[in-house]
Every structure is written in C-alpha cells, then in structure tokens.
Design a protein around this motif. Structure first.
Motif: not given
Ligand code: DX5
Ligand code: ZN
Length: 221
Positions: A32, A34, A65, A67, A174
């Motif tokens: 994962h 970020d 992911h 953001m 998450d």
C-alpha cells in the motif's frame, strides 16, 4: 478473498529493501503506497523517485493510494511508475466517472476512497466500474491514528450495495487496522486490510513474522 496490503510509509525507511524482502517471504498480497500532496491532507508521504527505484526491485502489487487534489494530473504519472491499482478520493472531484475511466485506459485497476465523513451512497452509481472501494477508518494523512468505529456501518452498506448489483468488489479499510478491528470489519464485508503501525509495523515484532501472523489472523478470524 482476504488480502493484506502492507503500508510502506510505516516501514523502516533505513531498512526498506530488507523489509520488502521480508514482506515478499511472508507472501503479503500488496504494497500500500500512500501518496500525499500537502493540500488534500496536511502531510507528505512516499514519492516518485522511491517508486522508480522500487518497481524493478519487487514484483509485489503496487496498491497506490492517492491523497491528492487534481488526480487527473497524477494518474498517468503513477501508471507510468508501475502502479497496479490506483485509488483516488471521491472528495476531490465531481468527475469521478471520468477519472475511473482514465485509470482503466491506463490499463490499471481503479479504486475510489471515501473519507470517514463521506456517505457511502455517494458511490452507488459508480460501483459497476470500480475494482476496489477504500473506506478510510481514520481521517487520512497520518499513520498511527485511532480507528473510528462508526465507519463499520459504511462497510456493511457498501457490501450490501455491491451484492445487490451482483458485483465481486474488493472493499479495503485503511487506518488503525489490527487484531481488534479486523473481526468486526470482516464481518461487515471488508476483505482488503491495510496493515500499518497497528499491526505488522508495530515495531514489537520482526516484520516477516508479524506479516505472516497478521495475514493468517485476517484469513482465519
Ligand atoms: C493513513 C494512511 C494509512 C496508514 C495506516 O493516512 O493512509 O495507510 O499508514 O496505518 P496505521 O495502522 O498506522 O493507521
Ligand atoms: Zn492509505
């Protein structure tokens, strides 16, 4: 199918290669990754040069992911950097269908993330086009935050909506995911668990052992 996605931002940066080898040996399902822009969330995390080095070094699935604001600027960039799944936030654009399509045209799997404050009904119409829904169980931006239990009902709701439409959707959770929070989330319908400081990177155990045990726990609980 239950999957564990190891949150790379929680790994020991000074021993990154070693930690990734340990995750591979533990047969973790995904990394994962970020990505934070300092605008959508008040922080920064992993970056493009790291991914450039990382992609040839491991065959693990890159679960990116985003953001970030303006995902349209970053989708092609992260596709080129070797992302396998690209997830962006529903809160950043009114053109969700367009963005999902953009990810699909890059040949990648598309995920949509919802902050704890965003109602699940928001994505109902998009479900047939998505590979994954990521439900944030903390406000995004920082590792090590306290799990928000009120999000569990959203997992139930999204699983219910997917089943009504006959969709085999991955539902990821998450933030604060560990042995206390996986059982209720799994019962509610989550099947992808993002593992950070609350589980495999707690620092209490060797990462390989912790990853093996956590994966087994998620499968069997
Ligand atoms: C939160 C991040 C998470 C976080 C999860 O913004 O997206 O990936 O690293 O790890 P913990 O267990 O620290 O909440
Ligand atoms: Zn994340």
């Amino acid at each position: 199918m239950v999957k564990v996605s190891a949150s790379l931002d929680c790994a020991d940066y000074l021993r990154l290669e070693e930690e990734i080898k340990k995750l591979e040996r533990a047969k973790i399902d995904m990394l994962h990754i970020d990505i934070m822009d300092g605008v959508f969330v008040p922080n920064f995390a992993l970056g493009t040069n790291l991914l450039r080095k990382l992609r040839p070094a491991t065959s693990l699935t890159f679960d990116v992911h985003l953001m970030v604001q303006n995902p349209e600027t970053f989708i092609p960039l992260f596709a080129d950097l070797g992302a396998d799944i690209i997830t962006f936030h529903a809160e950043v654009s009114p053109r969700l269908h367009y963005l999902v399509d953009m990810i699909k045209k890059e040949g990648k799997k598309a995920g949509l993330a919802l902050n704890p404050s965003t109602p699940p009904e928001f994505l109902s119409y998009l479900l047939p086009y998505l590979d994954l829904v990521l439900l944030m169980t903390v406000d995004p931006g920082f590792v090590g935050q306290k799990f928000i239990p009120e999000v569990i009902y959203k997992v139930e709701k999204v699983r219910e909506m997917a089943e009504e439409k006959g969709l085999d959707l991955d539902i990821a959770v998450d933030g604060g995911i560990g042995e206390n929070t996986v059982p209720p989330l799994k019962r509610a319908g989550a099947n992808v668990f993002v593992a950070g400081t609350t589980s495999i990177f707690s620092g209490r155990e060797d990462v390989e052992k912790a990853a093996l045990e956590f994966k087994q726990f998620c499968e069997e609980c």
